[in-house]
Motif scaffolding. Structure first.
Motif, short mmCIF file in Angstrom:
data_model
loop_
_atom_site.label_atom_id
_atom_site.label_comp_id
_atom_site.label_asym_id
_atom_site.label_seq_id
_atom_site.Cartn_x
_atom_site.Cartn_y
_atom_site.Cartn_z
N SER A 172 -37.86 6.74 28.47
CA SER A 172 -37.37 8.02 27.95
C SER A 172 -37.89 8.23 26.53
CB SER A 172 -35.84 8.02 27.94
OG SER A 172 -35.38 7.09 26.98
N ARG A 193 -39.88 10.40 30.56
CA ARG A 193 -38.82 11.22 31.16
C ARG A 193 -38.34 12.25 30.16
NH1 ARG A 193 -34.25 7.72 31.88
NH2 ARG A 193 -33.17 8.98 30.35
N ASP A 246 -29.68 14.39 31.69
CA ASP A 246 -30.51 13.58 30.79
C ASP A 246 -30.54 14.22 29.41
OD1 ASP A 246 -32.32 11.67 29.89
OD2 ASP A 246 -34.07 12.76 30.63
N ARG A 398 -35.09 11.66 21.03
CA ARG A 398 -34.77 10.29 21.46
C ARG A 398 -34.68 9.43 20.22
NH1 ARG A 398 -33.36 11.28 26.83
NH2 ARG A 398 -35.16 11.87 28.07
#
Ligand code: SAM
Length: 412
Positions: A172, A193, A246, A398
């Motif tokens: 991710s 992702r 997500d 992230r």
């Protein structure tokens, strides 16, 4: 007289030839050195005992290891995807490559492409995978590959810098080691992702960030170790229908969504069609819907067990618009012999608004974005402040990075 059918299993040599022909015919192999690698490396040596030659050389994943819950934790990736990633890495004889996520077969392909003057380092977090990979590489004649047991999040600085870093596990995020260990002009190929959709990105550094020159839908086992970052799963009908989230900004009322599914459904059709073979259209429309600044999830269903209730466009990755108590997902219904028509199906108190919005978004994609072939995808350091360009942009924050998907890919 009893009749018996004699079935001749292919020899590994024949099976390799057949696989190369198939991958070449489908356009996955275009480079002669990659064809030669697939024609040479014995894939069956890396498969678990008892795997038939047909299975070992099918254009499909071979599962090699499962966790206590039965889920796959390691596999030999599908040949089409391995060919795509190796070609994306633009390797030459003598190149240095780091593979994150091991097993041995892909590392052997890489070793064959870069030749004896090149270097292949392969890192895996699972000691059993490492041991199996070392044994099989030795047996296949690629003992020169260095297989390291460790968390691939850190790369392997001692073997760098690398002309290519190839990540063969879903991530991710892009941890700093992968870019820091790249040589100037190097390529990072990684399945990233973004809002639940994984795309194999071919990334190169430019102007202080990474820019994707290519993107392809793919699936890998998820990252373990420091980079472990599982999606949130909201079961709507046990495991038969699951909403995958997500994005920590998206909050839903799981009970209300389950109740919505018991109520009436609303279905609308859009004027937009696609040929079923138009994979690019499906990849692009998924990212387009995921890029909207609104709550978003992915519906995953068991088609047989939810027949009559849910019929999404894609059973694994169906784009879904959300409110806390309602949802609407993308549908695909046959339009005529060759084309299929996008639509939307919604449940819950806001079904009308959500299905209408989904149809408007699909129509806008068709009119303004479809010809553009998808967004520009760039990866910045976490915390980077990006100037407003006036274009639609999904930001995926992230721990280490901020990924930006920008539509259209260039200003018109
Ligand atoms: C799809 S398999 C790799 C396939 C392999 N490259 C091949 O030859 O086809 C993914 C691997 O990633 C490994 N893995 C998961 N998380 C990891 C991490 N943080 N660092 C290194 N390896 C990891 C798993 O143990 C698994 O063996």
């Amino acid at each position: 007289m009893p009749t018996s059918e004699v079935v001749h299993e292919l020899t590994p040599d024949d099976a390799r030839g057949r696989l190369v022909d198939l991958l070449t015919a489908r356009g996955w192999i275009t480079q002669p050195q990659v064809a030669a690698a697939f024609a040479t490396v014995p894939r069956h040596v890396f498969a678990p005992k008892g795997t038939s030659v047909d299975e070992a050389y099918a254009d499909d994943v071979v599962v090699t290891r499962r966790g206590p819950d039965g889920k796959t934790t390691s596999s030999i990736s599908a040949p089409w995807l391995q060919a795509y990633m190796i070609e994306a890495a633009r390797l030459q004889p003598g190149s240095r490559v780091l593979e994150v996520g091991s097993g041995g077969y892909n590392a052997a392909l890489l070793a064959q492409v870069v030749g004896p003057s090149g270097t292949v380092v392969s890192v895996d977090i699972d000691p059993q995978v490492v041991a199996n990979a070392r044994t099989a590489l030795e047996e296949a004649g690629y003992g020169r590959v260095l297989v390291v047991c460790g968390d691939g999040e850190d790369g392997y600085a001692a073997g760098g810098p690398y002309d290519a870093v190839i990540v063969t596990v879903e991530t991710s995020d892009i941890p700093p080691a992968w870019t820091q260990q790249l040589a100037p002009g190097g390529v990072l190929v990684a399945p990233l992702r973004m809002r639940g959709h994984t795309r194999c990105l071919t990334l190169q550094p430019g102007d202080g960030h990474l820019v994707a020159s290519a993107s392809l839908q793919c699936g890998f086992v998820p990252m373990q170790g420091h980079g472990r970052d599982p999606v949130r799963r909201v079961p709507l009908r046990g495991d038969d229908a699951v909403l995958v989230l997500d994005d920590s900004r998206t909050q839903v009322d799981a009970d209300a969504l389950r109740t919505a599914l018991d109520g009436p459904r609303l279905e609308l059709r859009s004027p937009v069609t696609a040929a079923i073979s138009d994979g690019e259209a499906f990849e692009a429309i998924h990212l387009w819907l995921a890029s909207q600044p609104r709550p978003y999830g992915i519906l995953k269903v068991d088609r047989e067990r939810t027949a009559g209730l849910l019929d999404p466009q894609d059973r694994f990755f169906c784009p879904t618009l959300l409110t806390s108590d309602s949802f609407a997902y993308l549908t695909l219904r046959q339009h005529d012999e060759t084309t299929w028509q996008f639509g939307a199906q919604g449940f819950g108190p806001a079904a009308g608004a959500l299905t209408g919005d989904l149809i408007d978004l699909v129509t806008a994609w068709d009119q303004h974005e479809r010809a553009g072939g998808g967004p520009q995808i760039s990866v910045y350091s976490a915390g980077t402040r990006l100037p407003d360009t006036g274009r639609l942009r999904l930001l995926v924050p992230r721990r280490h990075t901020l990924t930006a998907l920008t539509w259209p890919r260039s200003s018109r």
